[in-house]
Each structure stands twice: as structure tokens, then as C-alpha cells.
Design a protein around this motif. Structure first.
Motif, short mmCIF file in Angstrom:
data_model
loop_
_atom_site.label_atom_id
_atom_site.label_comp_id
_atom_site.label_asym_id
_atom_site.label_seq_id
_atom_site.Cartn_x
_atom_site.Cartn_y
_atom_site.Cartn_z
N CYS A 1 0.81 -1.22 0.00
CA CYS A 1 0.00 0.00 0.00
C CYS A 1 0.85 1.27 0.00
O CYS A 1 1.66 1.50 0.91
CB CYS A 1 -0.90 -0.03 1.25
SG CYS A 1 -1.76 1.51 1.57
N PHE B 1 -0.14 4.28 0.53
CA PHE B 1 -0.51 5.15 1.66
C PHE B 1 0.29 4.78 2.90
O PHE B 1 0.86 5.64 3.58
CB PHE B 1 -2.02 5.02 1.92
CG PHE B 1 -2.47 5.54 3.25
CD1 PHE B 1 -2.53 6.90 3.50
CD2 PHE B 1 -2.84 4.66 4.27
CE1 PHE B 1 -2.94 7.39 4.74
CE2 PHE B 1 -3.26 5.14 5.51
CZ PHE B 1 -3.31 6.50 5.74
N LEU B 2 0.37 3.46 3.20
CA LEU B 2 1.11 3.04 4.39
C LEU B 2 2.62 3.23 4.18
O LEU B 2 3.33 3.57 5.13
CB LEU B 2 0.79 1.57 4.71
CG LEU B 2 -0.65 1.29 5.17
CD1 LEU B 2 -0.89 -0.21 5.32
CD2 LEU B 2 -0.97 2.01 6.47
N CYS C 1 -6.28 7.06 2.91
CA CYS C 1 -6.54 5.61 2.84
C CYS C 1 -7.82 5.39 2.04
O CYS C 1 -8.83 6.03 2.32
CB CYS C 1 -6.69 5.06 4.26
SG CYS C 1 -7.50 3.45 4.34
N SER C 2 -7.77 4.48 1.09
CA SER C 2 -8.94 4.25 0.23
C SER C 2 -9.99 3.34 0.90
O SER C 2 -11.00 3.06 0.28
CB SER C 2 -8.50 3.64 -1.09
OG SER C 2 -8.10 2.31 -0.89
N LEU C 3 -9.72 2.88 2.11
CA LEU C 3 -10.63 1.97 2.83
C LEU C 3 -10.84 0.66 2.06
O LEU C 3 -11.89 0.02 2.18
CB LEU C 3 -11.99 2.65 3.11
CG LEU C 3 -11.94 4.02 3.80
CD1 LEU C 3 -13.36 4.62 3.92
CD2 LEU C 3 -11.31 3.92 5.19
N CYS C 4 -9.84 0.29 1.26
CA CYS C 4 -10.01 -0.85 0.35
C CYS C 4 -9.96 -2.20 1.06
O CYS C 4 -10.46 -3.20 0.55
CB CYS C 4 -8.96 -0.81 -0.75
SG CYS C 4 -7.30 -1.24 -0.19
N GLY C 5 -9.30 -2.27 2.22
CA GLY C 5 -9.28 -3.50 2.99
C GLY C 5 -8.23 -4.52 2.58
O GLY C 5 -8.19 -5.62 3.13
N LEU C 6 -7.34 -4.16 1.64
CA LEU C 6 -6.30 -5.12 1.26
C LEU C 6 -5.39 -5.43 2.45
O LEU C 6 -4.93 -6.57 2.62
CB LEU C 6 -5.47 -4.56 0.08
CG LEU C 6 -4.34 -5.44 -0.42
CD1 LEU C 6 -4.85 -6.82 -0.88
CD2 LEU C 6 -3.57 -4.76 -1.56
N CYS C 7 -5.15 -4.43 3.28
CA CYS C 7 -4.30 -4.63 4.46
C CYS C 7 -4.88 -5.73 5.37
O CYS C 7 -4.15 -6.61 5.84
CB CYS C 7 -4.15 -3.32 5.23
SG CYS C 7 -5.70 -2.40 5.40
N ALA D 1 -8.13 -0.99 7.87
CA ALA D 1 -9.13 -0.16 7.19
C ALA D 1 -10.19 0.31 8.18
O ALA D 1 -10.65 1.46 8.10
CB ALA D 1 -9.77 -0.95 6.05
N PHE E 1 -8.82 3.24 10.01
CA PHE E 1 -8.81 4.51 9.29
C PHE E 1 -10.22 5.08 9.13
O PHE E 1 -10.40 6.30 9.13
CB PHE E 1 -8.08 4.35 7.95
CG PHE E 1 -6.63 4.01 8.15
CD1 PHE E 1 -5.81 4.82 8.90
CD2 PHE E 1 -6.09 2.83 7.63
CE1 PHE E 1 -4.48 4.50 9.13
CE2 PHE E 1 -4.77 2.49 7.85
CZ PHE E 1 -3.95 3.32 8.61
N TRP F 1 -3.00 3.46 -7.01
CA TRP F 1 -3.84 2.26 -7.14
C TRP F 1 -4.24 2.03 -8.59
O TRP F 1 -4.19 0.90 -9.09
CB TRP F 1 -5.10 2.40 -6.28
CG TRP F 1 -4.90 2.28 -4.80
CD1 TRP F 1 -5.17 3.23 -3.87
CD2 TRP F 1 -4.38 1.16 -4.08
NE1 TRP F 1 -4.86 2.76 -2.61
CE2 TRP F 1 -4.38 1.50 -2.71
CE3 TRP F 1 -3.91 -0.12 -4.45
CZ2 TRP F 1 -3.93 0.62 -1.72
CZ3 TRP F 1 -3.47 -0.98 -3.46
CH2 TRP F 1 -3.48 -0.61 -2.12
S1 SF4 Z 1 -7.46 0.03 3.41
FE1 SF4 Z 1 -5.39 -0.69 3.94
S2 SF4 Z 1 -4.44 -1.33 1.97
FE2 SF4 Z 1 -6.26 -0.04 1.50
S3 SF4 Z 1 -5.43 2.06 1.30
FE3 SF4 Z 1 -6.12 1.83 3.44
S4 SF4 Z 1 -4.29 1.15 4.55
FE4 SF4 Z 1 -3.86 0.83 2.37
#
Ligand code: SF4
Ligand code: SF4
Length: 426
Positions: free
Chosen positions: A36, A38-39, A66-72, A83, A86, A300
Motif C-alpha cells: 500500500c 498510503f502506508l 486511505c482508500s478503505l479498500c481492505g487489502l491490508c 481499514a 482509518f 492504485w
Molecule cells: S485500506 Fe489498507 S491497503 Fe487499503 S489504502 Fe487503506 S491502509 Fe492501504
């Protein structure tokens, strides 16, 4: 109608800001950081949880990158959900009064229009227990496709209702939880009072919102219904495509499989990208990051386009399709169902800009004229639980601008000056 007590308790009676257990459970292993941008720019979830203070104006922008995408969460070996952290940070800035809404004016106007009396319509036939909730983007960009989907679904259920409204996810994601709770709660209470049991959604964002905040309702994507129904999809000439699973759908294995089933039925092979299914990527539109950190949103998008490698990309979110389209050839799976060759060649007419508002008005008008209903309504409820509604004068000015924009779109359309397609007139 007041929101349900459960929804209000879940969103509005939160304790003061707390990072929850992220600070203690995150081991700072760096696995999510490697995935990511952002991180990589701001540090591990553990470090961010420990240092964030929502009352500090100089920190309030941080969670909005943070896109709140949840990949983390999907890659974390400890089961940590950064996510969620955030999103909690975003809500904390709203509670602390440090949330800056000015970058999101356009997005919130879009949401406000979507929930307005002008654009909403609920049409429930006699005995209606299931509704089609197509969301905002699909009716605006693809009104004819929206109608075709509705007609297909009505073939299985003649009492299927139609609801044109917005699920208010923009406010949810921006941390405006009071406004979201009021608006979504009023919609849910109305549907339950009408005896609705099942919601068919076309947009993954609507799916996420209904699934999480309306547990009383069964929520199913139209793609799952169509894949099960064996509708006799139009077949393409064959070939290979790849699939962008929207990040809000990462936990919905049913829709991942359904979309691939529909593509197979259309005679297409799927080449999977490295990030797909539960480990899919954000297209760049998630969390409204583009409004304040376009570079992070672009990271992204670039990554997704690189993984697509020039292959035709099929997705099932109209927002993702619009966002990825300029960067890599992208079609919506609904385009493919009805116009496979045009969709694969990138020739499906898709509306954009002011024409999307016009399309939504025309779609509403057509449905009002043709769908036999036992009960209907336009929505007049205006949640203002966060006190962030515009002053009346500015609201009127925004409405006048919108009407002018729609009028310009109509004029251009009538003059036949090469407007983008997708109108219900065609
Ligand atoms: S949700 Fe997680 S992986 Fe997605 S942008 Fe935010 S911190 Fe990065
Ligand atoms: S993967 Fe999990 S444990 Fe590792 S840094 Fe990310 S949140 Fe922390």
C-alpha cells in the motif's frame, strides 16, 4: 420516519476516539505496508494508531489518504483490520470538528441529488417482497442497461419493485456517520414497513452498505441472480478477458464466482490478475482519496492498469468502470450481457457528466409511466444529524446550477451534437 434504534446505537453512540486493538495487535511486520502506497508514505498501522490525534488539524487529513479498500486486512497474518482503524479515524475527525468537507463538495452534491425528491422514486407493485436497487452510477451511465436488467429480473418475479435512491455511502466513508445513519435508517425503516424482504443490488458499494447496516434484509447482487437463473447470455466471438473485482466486494466470494460464470456463459476465458478476489486492489476511486490525495489514488489505478496488461478488463461496479476506463480498456459486465461484441470492442455508449443526471430523471419518468405499482413515493426526508447541511441559499444555488447543467445536456442532446450515449431515449 426515524432511523432504527439499532442503527443509531451502532453509529452515533460511539465512545470517544480509540484506536481499538490495532496498536496492541499489529506487530509492525510490514506485510500490509509493502502492498500500500498510503502506508509506505505514512508508516505501519501500529505507529499511526499510536500517534493519531483527531483534534489536531495538522493530522486530520491523514485517514483520508486511505482508500478503505481492505487489502491490508486481507494480507495481515494477525487478523488486524487497519481499514476499520482509518474509518474510525475519519469519524473521529468529524466528531472533533476537524473534518474539512470543502474538498468533497462535488461528491456530497452528487449524494444530495441522489437522495432528493427530484431523483428518488420507490415503485412497489402489489405483493412486492423484493426490490431492485440499482444505485446511482448504473442508472446515470447506463439507463437502458438498467431497464434491461430490471426487465430480466421481473421475468422471474413480476412483483419486483424498483427503488431509485442513494445508499449514502459517500457520507459513510467520509465519517459523516450521523447523516448516514439518519438517511440510510429512514430508507431501511420505509422498506421494512412496506414488507420488503430482499434487496437486489447492482453496485458493490450498495451491497456493502445494505449487508452491514440492514441485517433484517436479504441482500443479493443481480449478478448472482442472473448466474443462477441461466438467462441465456448473448455469446461473444470468444477470447480472453481479465476481471477487476471491486475492493468493496473482496469478501463476497459469491459475486466473484457469479461474474466469472456469466463470462464463461458468454464464451470468454478469464485470465486472473495477481490481485483478484479476496486480495483485489482498489481502482483508485475508493474512499474519495482523489479529492485530497490524487497521487495516492493514482498509485492504485496505475497498479491495476499494470496488472491488466492491456487485456479487456471486466468489472461489476459502474464507478470502477468509469475510473479505470481512461487507463485500461474496461467494460461493465452488464454491458457484456446485452452487447457482448460492442463491450469487448469498447464501443458501448456510456454517459458521463450532466447527462448522467438527465438519464436518471428520464429513467424515473419512464418507470413511473410504465410500472404498475401499489405504492410509491418520492423521498422528502433530509437527514441533518451532523449539522453539515448547506445553508438554504447555497442549496438553492446548487440546485439551480444542476438544473442548468441538465438543461445544457438536453439542448446538446436535442441538437445531436455528439453527446456521449447511454440515454434512455436511444
Ligand atoms: S485500506 Fe489498507 S491497503 Fe487499503 S489504502 Fe487503506 S491502509 Fe492501504
Ligand atoms: S500486516 Fe498486520 S501485523 Fe503486519 S503491519 Fe500490517 S496490520 Fe500490522
Amino acid at each position: 420516519m426515524a432511523p432504527s434504534p439499532a442503527l443509531r446505537i451502532g453509529l452515533m453512540s460511539r465512545p470517544p476516539w480509540s484506536a481499538g486493538d490495532v496498536a496492541t495487535r499489529c506487530t509492525a511486520c510490514g506485510i500490509c505496508v509493502a502492498e500500500c502506497a498510503f502506508l509506505r508514505e505514512h508508516g505501519t498501522p501500529q505507529a499511526l494508531a499510536a500517534s493519531f490525534d483527531p483534534r489536531r488539524q495538522d493530522q486530520s487529513h491523514l485517514p483520508f489518504g486511505c482508500s478503505l479498500c481492505g487489502l491490508c486486512r486481507a494480507v495481515c497474518p494477525e487478523g488486524v483490520d487497519p481499514a476499520a482503524l482509518f474509518l474510525a479515524m475519519r469519524r473521529a475527525t468529524a466528531d472533533a470538528g476537524t473534518l474539512q468537507l470543502s474538498p468533497y463538495r462535488g461528491l456530497l452534491s452528487y449524494e444530495r441529488a441522489g437522495t432528493s425528491r427530484l431523483f428518488t422514486w420507490y415503485g412497489l407493485p402489489d405483493g412486492c417482497r423484493t426490490i431492485f436497487f440499482p444505485g446511482c452510477a448504473l442508472p446515470g451511465t447506463r439507463p437502458r442497461t438498467t431497464l434491461k436488467l430490471f426487465d430480466l429480473l421481473r421475468g422471474n418475479d413480476p412483483s419486483l419493485g424498483m427503488v431509485l435512491d442513494c445508499c449514502t455511502k459517500p457520507s459513510h466513508d467520509l465519517g459523516r456517520s450521523g447523516h448516514f445513519a439518519a438517511m440510510f435508517g429512514e430508507m431501511k425503516a420505509y422498506l421494512l414497513a412496506q414488507g420488503v424482504k430482499t434487496v437486489l443490488v447492482a453496485c458493490p458499494n450498495c451491497h456493502g452498505v445494505f449487508s452491514r447496516y440492514a441485517p433484517e434484509l436479504e441482500v443479493v447482487t443481480v449478478y448472482e441472480v442472473l448466474a443462477r437463473a441461466d438467462i441465456g447470455v448473448a455469446r461473444a466471438a470468444g477470447g480472453e478477458v481479465t476481471v477487476h473485482d471491486p475492493c468493496v466486494s473482496r469478501d463476497n466470494a459469491g459475486v466473484h464466482a457469479a461474474v466469472r460464470t456469466l463470462l464463461g456463459a458468454a464464451g470468454l476465458r478469464v485470465r486472473e490478475m495477481p490481485h483478484h478476489g479476496a486480495r483485489t486492489l482498489c481502482c483508485g476511486e475508493g474512499g474519495a482519496v482523489r479529492c485530497t490525495a490524487p497521487r495516492l489514488a493514482g498509485a492504485w489505478t496505475s497498479l491495476r492498469a499494470a496488472e491488466a496488461g492491456g487485456s479487456t478488463t471486466i468489472t461489476y461496479c459502474a464507478g470502477c468502470a468509469s475510473f479505470l476506463g481512461p487507463h485500461t480498456p474496461t467494460s461493465h459486465v452488464a454491458d457484456l450481457l446485452f452487447e457482448p461484441e460492442a463491450a469487448l470492442a469498447g464501443r458501448v455508449k456510456v454517459a458521463s457528466g450532466p447527462l448522467t443526471y438527465l438519464n436518471r430523471l428520464l429513467l424515473k419518468r419512464r418507470l413511473r409511466r410504465t410500472l404498475p405499482v401499489a405504492s410509491s413515493r418520492e423521498r422528502t426526508f433530509r437527514g441533518d444529524a451532523d449539522g453539515t447541511r448547506r445553508p438554504a441559499g447555497r442549496s438553492r444555488a446548487a440546485l439551480v446550477l444542476l438544473v442548468l447543467a441538465v438543461a445544457c445536456a438536453v439542448a446538446l442532446f436535442i441538437l445531436g451534437s455528439g453527446m456521449p450515449g447511454g440515454s434512455v431515449f436511444r
